[in-house]
Design an enzyme around this catalytic site. Structure first.
Site, PDB file in Angstrom:
ATOM      1  N   ASN A 114      39.005 -92.002  24.914  1.00 20.72           N
ATOM      2  CA  ASN A 114      37.691 -92.593  24.610  1.00 20.72           C
ATOM      3  C   ASN A 114      37.644 -93.312  23.257  1.00 20.72           C
ATOM      4  O   ASN A 114      36.802 -93.027  22.410  1.00 20.72           O
ATOM      5  CB  ASN A 114      36.609 -91.514  24.677  1.00 20.72           C
ATOM      6  CG  ASN A 114      35.237 -92.113  24.872  1.00 20.72           C
ATOM      7  OD1 ASN A 114      35.097 -93.211  25.390  1.00 20.72           O
ATOM      8  ND2 ASN A 114      34.218 -91.405  24.438  1.00 20.72           N
ATOM      9  N   TYR A 115      38.539 -94.267  23.038  1.00 15.90           N
ATOM     10  CA  TYR A 115      38.629 -95.006  21.769  1.00 15.90           C
ATOM     11  C   TYR A 115      37.481 -95.991  21.615  1.00 15.90           C
ATOM     12  O   TYR A 115      37.235 -96.816  22.486  1.00 15.90           O
ATOM     13  CB  TYR A 115      39.966 -95.753  21.721  1.00 15.90           C
ATOM     14  CG  TYR A 115      40.114 -96.667  20.545  1.00 15.90           C
ATOM     15  CD1 TYR A 115      40.064 -96.179  19.246  1.00 15.90           C
ATOM     16  CD2 TYR A 115      40.306 -98.028  20.727  1.00 15.90           C
ATOM     17  CE1 TYR A 115      40.194 -97.016  18.159  1.00 15.90           C
ATOM     18  CE2 TYR A 115      40.446 -98.876  19.641  1.00 15.90           C
ATOM     19  CZ  TYR A 115      40.398 -98.369  18.365  1.00 15.90           C
ATOM     20  OH  TYR A 115      40.530 -99.215  17.294  1.00 15.90           O
TER      21      TYR A 115
ATOM     22  N   ALA B 241      29.145 -93.155  31.514  1.00 14.17           N
ATOM     23  CA  ALA B 241      29.781 -91.837  31.670  1.00 14.17           C
ATOM     24  C   ALA B 241      30.656 -91.718  32.906  1.00 14.17           C
ATOM     25  O   ALA B 241      31.002 -90.607  33.312  1.00 14.17           O
ATOM     26  CB  ALA B 241      28.743 -90.723  31.642  1.00 14.17           C
TER      27      ALA B 241
ATOM     28  N   GLY C 156      33.862 -92.421  33.231  1.00 13.36           N
ATOM     29  CA  GLY C 156      35.120 -91.780  32.843  1.00 13.36           C
ATOM     30  C   GLY C 156      34.941 -90.309  32.529  1.00 13.36           C
ATOM     31  O   GLY C 156      35.776 -89.479  32.894  1.00 13.36           O
ATOM     32  N   ASP C 157      33.857 -89.979  31.846  1.00 14.15           N
ATOM     33  CA  ASP C 157      33.580 -88.575  31.530  1.00 14.15           C
ATOM     34  C   ASP C 157      33.333 -87.761  32.802  1.00 14.15           C
ATOM     35  O   ASP C 157      33.777 -86.616  32.921  1.00 14.15           O
ATOM     36  CB  ASP C 157      32.374 -88.455  30.604  1.00 14.15           C
ATOM     37  CG  ASP C 157      32.639 -89.029  29.220  1.00 14.15           C
ATOM     38  OD1 ASP C 157      33.818 -89.084  28.815  1.00 14.15           O
ATOM     39  OD2 ASP C 157      31.672 -89.416  28.558  1.00 14.15           O
TER      40      ASP C 157
END
Length: 114
Positions: A7-8, A95, A97-98
């Site tokens: 999460n860059y 969200a 990806g989360d």
């Protein structure tokens, strides 16, 4: 187990070098890396999934999230490709990806295979 989700976000770091140093320090300690191909490209300049996997040879389980493309996983030396589900109308990707990471980890904790 130690899990890391990359999460860059460049604006949250003083410099790209500071972010790289911190990521390398953390990644040296993890068992499972949940990485996003776009973030790996932005931070380290990796051009493809093979470069990402090659960068982390000591991490037992590397999950490479690639948006609408298949998810690629390397676990204990084995490779898996999990196709993404086609969504006809995307309403909001906030969200995503989360949510994927949470579902993946929940499945693994319940004994599911990569």
């Amino acid at each position: 187990k130690v899990v890391f989700d990359n999460n860059y976000r460049p604006r949250l770091w003083a410099s790209v070098d500071a972010a790289r140093a911190a990521y390398h320090a953390v990644l040296a300690e993890v068992d499972i890396a949940l990485l996003t191909e776009d973030d790996e490209r932005a931070l380290f300049g990796y051009e493809d999934s093979e470069q990402v996997f090659a960068a982390y040879p000591t991490i037992a389980e590397v999950v490479l999230k690639r948006g609408a493309d298949a998810c690629l996983i390397r676990c204990e030396g084995e490779r898996f490709e999990v196709p993404a589900l086609v969504v006809e109308k995307v309403v909001d990707t906030t969200a995503a990806g989360d949510s994927f990471s949470a579902a993946y980890l929940a499945s693994r904790l319940k004994g599911g295979s990569p």
